[in-house]
Design an enzyme around this catalytic site. Structure first.
Site, mmCIF file in Angstrom:
data_model
loop_
_atom_site.group_PDB
_atom_site.id
_atom_site.type_symbol
_atom_site.label_atom_id
_atom_site.label_comp_id
_atom_site.label_asym_id
_atom_site.label_seq_id
_atom_site.Cartn_x
_atom_site.Cartn_y
_atom_site.Cartn_z
ATOM 1 N N ASP A 1 44.298 42.608 39.436
ATOM 2 C CA ASP A 1 44.592 42.936 40.833
ATOM 3 C C ASP A 1 46.086 42.704 41.014
ATOM 4 O O ASP A 1 46.536 41.588 41.227
ATOM 5 C CB ASP A 1 43.787 42.034 41.770
ATOM 6 C CG ASP A 1 44.065 42.337 43.231
ATOM 7 O OD1 ASP A 1 44.198 43.523 43.578
ATOM 8 O OD2 ASP A 1 44.182 41.386 44.029
ATOM 9 N N GLU B 1 44.017 47.972 39.389
ATOM 10 C CA GLU B 1 43.802 48.662 40.666
ATOM 11 C C GLU B 1 44.887 49.713 40.882
ATOM 12 O O GLU B 1 46.075 49.441 40.699
ATOM 13 C CB GLU B 1 43.815 47.667 41.825
ATOM 14 C CG GLU B 1 43.567 48.325 43.181
ATOM 15 C CD GLU B 1 43.542 47.339 44.316
ATOM 16 O OE1 GLU B 1 44.464 47.363 45.156
ATOM 17 O OE2 GLU B 1 42.605 46.502 44.351
ATOM 18 N N ASP C 1 42.369 37.277 45.292
ATOM 19 C CA ASP C 1 42.935 38.064 44.182
ATOM 20 C C ASP C 1 42.133 37.857 42.902
ATOM 21 O O ASP C 1 41.996 38.779 42.092
ATOM 22 C CB ASP C 1 44.394 37.661 43.954
ATOM 23 C CG ASP C 1 45.196 37.670 45.246
ATOM 24 O OD1 ASP C 1 45.784 38.707 45.572
ATOM 25 O OD2 ASP C 1 45.190 36.636 45.938
#
Length: 219
Positions: free
Chosen positions: A7, A68, A141
């Site tokens: 992330d 991501e 996160d």
């Protein structure tokens, strides 16, 4: 298969590693968050993210890295930093020849919760249940990195089958078009060197029917 989920972010970059088993079974192996402060120079913040990500790849030897996909919405400056962090992680993977896959937030949410509009709380709750964790991963996160890894492990086999089917359809269509072209070229003339349009069309239709029966493809 070992999947490393990332992330990306400059202030906090979530890292996670899972291992997959036959079916949809997944096990969490490690999770961490790289933190940098906004008063540090950009190049040092990126170096910190790259260094930790590279160390993870050295230690854990993932088969693939899932990151991501970044979208620039209202906060363009934040998106820029996130994209830069994603870039240095992808670069670290490239140097080690580890495949990289990108997934959008909505794809991850849909894979984990069944809804592309799930919020942070729902995502954390579901990833805790899926991985059988004793407590929710923190901060968010870390949970997002785990969700990315799980998303990829579940989507990759399906995507592979879709890609294979697309390739088969493309080959079949190319073969069909080649047969039609050959039939047109070989169509008999009326004896004067002129083509017979009606005969051309009938032979093309016959070639298409034969192709469909041979390949079992319905057009």
């Amino acid at each position: 298969m070992r999947v490393m989920g990332v992330d990306p972010g400059l202030t906090r970059c979530g890292l996670a590693l899972i291992e997959t088993a036959p079916g949809r079974a997944v096990t969490a192996l490690d999770v961490d968050v790289v933190r940098t402060t906004s008063d540090e120079p950009l190049e040092r913040r990126l170096r910190a993210v790259h260094s930790v990500a590279d160390e993870w790849m050295e230690i854990h030897r993932p088969d693939v890295v899932a990151i991501e996909r970044v979208f620039a919405q209202n906060q363009v400056s934040t998106a820029m930093g996130t994209a830069q962090a994603a870039g240095v992680v992808a670069l670290a993977a490239a140097y080690r020849e580890i495949p990289v896959a990108f997934h959008t937030p909505s794809e991850v949410k849909a894979a984990i919760t069944g809804s592309g509009r799930a919020d942070k709380k729902q995502m954390t709750l579901m990833i805790t249940r899926i991985l059988g964790l004793q407590k929710p991963p923190s901060p968010a996160d870390a949970a997002d990195a785990l969700a990315l890894a799980v998303c990829h492990s579940w989507r990759a086999p399906m995507q592979g089958r879709v890609d294979s089917l697309d390739a088969h359809v493309a080959r079949s269509r190319a073969g069909f078009e080649a047969k039609v072209a050959a039939a047109r070229e070989a169509a008999a003339s009326d004896g004067t060197g002129r083509r017979d349009p009606a005969a051309d069309q009938e032979r093309a239709r016959a070639a298409a029917r034969g192709m469909a029966r041979t390949k079992g493809v319905r057009w």
